[in-house]
Write a protein that holds these residues in place. Structure first.
Motif, PDB file in Angstrom:
ATOM      1  N   SER A  31       0.849  -1.191   0.000  1.00 44.37           N
ATOM      2  CA  SER A  31       0.000   0.000   0.000  1.00 44.37           C
ATOM      3  C   SER A  31       0.886   1.242   0.000  1.00 44.37           C
ATOM      4  N   ALA A  32       0.956   1.879  -1.159  1.00 44.31           N
ATOM      5  CA  ALA A  32       1.764   3.086  -1.303  1.00 44.31           C
ATOM      6  C   ALA A  32       0.978   4.181  -2.025  1.00 44.31           C
ATOM      7  N   LEU A  33      -0.119   3.795  -2.665  1.00 43.56           N
ATOM      8  CA  LEU A  33      -0.927   4.741  -3.426  1.00 43.56           C
ATOM      9  C   LEU A  33      -2.067   5.259  -2.566  1.00 43.56           C
ATOM     10  N   GLN A  34      -2.210   6.582  -2.555  1.00 45.83           N
ATOM     11  CA  GLN A  34      -3.317   7.201  -1.841  1.00 45.83           C
ATOM     12  C   GLN A  34      -4.109   8.063  -2.807  1.00 45.83           C
ATOM     13  N   ILE A  35      -5.396   8.203  -2.509  1.00 42.33           N
ATOM     14  CA  ILE A  35      -6.263   9.087  -3.285  1.00 42.33           C
ATOM     15  C   ILE A  35      -6.932  10.056  -2.320  1.00 42.33           C
ATOM     16  N   LEU A  36      -7.301  11.193  -2.840  1.00 40.32           N
ATOM     17  CA  LEU A  36      -8.043  12.184  -2.061  1.00 40.32           C
ATOM     18  C   LEU A  36      -9.520  11.984  -2.359  1.00 40.32           C
ATOM     19  N   ASP A  37     -10.293  11.595  -1.340  1.00 40.30           N
ATOM     20  CA  ASP A  37     -11.706  11.310  -1.573  1.00 40.30           C
ATOM     21  C   ASP A  37     -12.514  12.615  -1.644  1.00 40.30           C
ATOM     22  N   PRO A  38     -13.769  12.537  -2.069  1.00 34.05           N
ATOM     23  CA  PRO A  38     -14.587  13.750  -2.218  1.00 34.05           C
ATOM     24  C   PRO A  38     -14.761  14.548  -0.918  1.00 34.05           C
ATOM     25  N   GLN A  39     -14.564  13.900   0.228  1.00 34.56           N
ATOM     26  CA  GLN A  39     -14.693  14.603   1.512  1.00 34.56           C
ATOM     27  C   GLN A  39     -13.374  15.257   1.930  1.00 34.56           C
ATOM     28  N   GLY A  40     -12.342  15.127   1.105  1.00 31.77           N
ATOM     29  CA  GLY A  40     -11.055  15.742   1.404  1.00 31.77           C
ATOM     30  C   GLY A  40     -10.152  14.906   2.289  1.00 31.77           C
ATOM     31  N   ASN A  41     -10.416  13.604   2.368  1.00 34.73           N
ATOM     32  CA  ASN A  41      -9.598  12.703   3.185  1.00 34.73           C
ATOM     33  C   ASN A  41      -8.708  11.844   2.292  1.00 34.73           C
ATOM     34  N   TRP A  42      -7.457  11.671   2.716  1.00 36.61           N
ATOM     35  CA  TRP A  42      -6.555  10.781   1.993  1.00 36.61           C
ATOM     36  C   TRP A  42      -6.842   9.353   2.403  1.00 36.61           C
ATOM     37  N   LYS A  43      -7.063   8.502   1.410  1.00 39.06           N
ATOM     38  CA  LYS A  43      -7.369   7.083   1.642  1.00 39.06           C
ATOM     39  C   LYS A  43      -6.361   6.230   0.862  1.00 39.06           C
ATOM     40  N   TRP A  44      -6.059   5.095   1.420  1.00 42.37           N
ATOM     41  CA  TRP A  44      -5.146   4.158   0.776  1.00 42.37           C
ATOM     42  C   TRP A  44      -5.908   3.313  -0.255  1.00 42.37           C
ATOM     43  N   VAL A  45      -5.211   2.905  -1.304  1.00 37.15           N
ATOM     44  CA  VAL A  45      -5.800   2.025  -2.315  1.00 37.15           C
ATOM     45  C   VAL A  45      -5.374   0.596  -2.000  1.00 37.15           C
ATOM     46  N   LYS A  46      -6.361  -0.252  -1.774  1.00 39.73           N
ATOM     47  CA  LYS A  46      -6.118  -1.653  -1.415  1.00 39.73           C
ATOM     48  C   LYS A  46      -5.767  -2.464  -2.669  1.00 39.73           C
ATOM     49  N   HIS A  47      -4.951  -3.463  -2.474  1.00 42.39           N
ATOM     50  CA  HIS A  47      -4.499  -4.313  -3.592  1.00 42.39           C
ATOM     51  C   HIS A  47      -5.577  -5.325  -3.991  1.00 42.39           C
ATOM     52  N   ILE A  48      -5.817  -5.418  -5.288  1.00 38.20           N
ATOM     53  CA  ILE A  48      -6.618  -6.497  -5.872  1.00 38.20           C
ATOM     54  C   ILE A  48      -5.732  -7.118  -6.941  1.00 38.20           C
ATOM     55  N   ASP A  49      -5.454  -8.395  -6.805  1.00 34.44           N
ATOM     56  CA  ASP A  49      -4.541  -9.079  -7.694  1.00 34.44           C
ATOM     57  C   ASP A  49      -4.953  -8.944  -9.155  1.00 34.44           C
ATOM     58  N   ASN A  50      -4.005  -8.589 -10.008  1.00 31.36           N
ATOM     59  CA  ASN A  50      -4.160  -8.450 -11.466  1.00 31.36           C
ATOM     60  C   ASN A  50      -5.216  -7.412 -11.863  1.00 31.36           C
ATOM     61  N   ALA A  51      -5.459  -6.448 -11.006  1.00 32.96           N
ATOM     62  CA  ALA A  51      -6.415  -5.384 -11.328  1.00 32.96           C
ATOM     63  C   ALA A  51      -5.669  -4.124 -11.755  1.00 32.96           C
ATOM     64  N   LEU A  52      -6.324  -3.333 -12.562  1.00 35.72           N
ATOM     65  CA  LEU A  52      -5.850  -1.986 -12.877  1.00 35.72           C
ATOM     66  C   LEU A  52      -6.590  -1.034 -11.951  1.00 35.72           C
ATOM     67  N   VAL A  53      -5.939   0.055 -11.610  1.00 37.52           N
ATOM     68  CA  VAL A  53      -6.566   1.074 -10.786  1.00 37.52           C
ATOM     69  C   VAL A  53      -6.636   2.340 -11.614  1.00 37.52           C
ATOM     70  N   ARG A  54      -7.834   2.882 -11.771  1.00 37.29           N
ATOM     71  CA  ARG A  54      -8.012   4.159 -12.473  1.00 37.29           C
ATOM     72  C   ARG A  54      -7.859   5.255 -11.436  1.00 37.29           C
ATOM     73  N   VAL A  55      -6.796   6.046 -11.616  1.00 38.13           N
ATOM     74  CA  VAL A  55      -6.563   7.184 -10.714  1.00 38.13           C
ATOM     75  C   VAL A  55      -6.476   8.458 -11.508  1.00 38.13           C
TER      76      VAL A  55
END
Length: 148
Positions: free
Chosen positions: A124-148
């Motif tokens: 877990s190294a990727l974080q996103i800023l959610d609509p409420q202004g909170n930084w959240k971690w992106v959980k791993h899903i095997d062989n998935a792409l993450v749209r950021v």
């Protein structure tokens, strides 16, 4: 027709998944197996629209790359990181470059106004800023792409 040859490369060994109890983002999972039918395509459009309008980020699964193909991509991507210190000396940077980057070649960054697809990573190294202004971690899903 001759078979495709894959040159030997060192194998990327992924790190173990993060075990910390982090504040993970609740991201939609977009499943491309739905793409095979008109109804499925319509549902995908709705799913992507909803994910983009609510959180702005989502996972993509069943995107067409097998786990083995993904492993090969990571094997190839690992090659530049296995260059010896001696070989690195063949590509010197100026003193100005070293000062600007504090001798760090790869840095974190923020993407503004762009659409990026990343492979999900076990650490877990990727974080996103959610609509409420909170930084959240992106959980791993095997062989998935993450749209950021």
């Amino acid at each position: 027709m001759p078979g495709t040859l894959s040159p030997e490369t060192p194998h990327h060994i992924p790190p173990p998944p993060t075990k910390e109890n982090l504040d993970f983002a609740d991201l939609a999972i977009i499943d491309f197996t739905k793409f095979g039918t008109p109804e499925g395509k319509s549902q995908l459009v709705q799913d992507v629209r909803n994910a983009m309008n609510t959180v702005g980020f989502f996972y993509v699964i069943n995107h067409g790359y097998t786990q083995e193909q993904t492993r090969r991509i990571f094997d190839i991507a690992e090659i530049p990181f296995r260059v010896s210190d001696e070989e690195k000396q063949n590509y010197p940077r100026s003193l100005d470059d070293e000062i600007k980057t504090k001798n760090v070649w790869l840095k974190g960054h923020t993407d503004f106004g762009s659409l990026s697809l990343l492979w999900s990573q076990p650490v877990s190294a990727l974080q996103i800023l959610d609509p409420q202004g909170n930084w959240k971690w992106v959980k791993h899903i095997d062989n998935a792409l993450v749209r950021v």
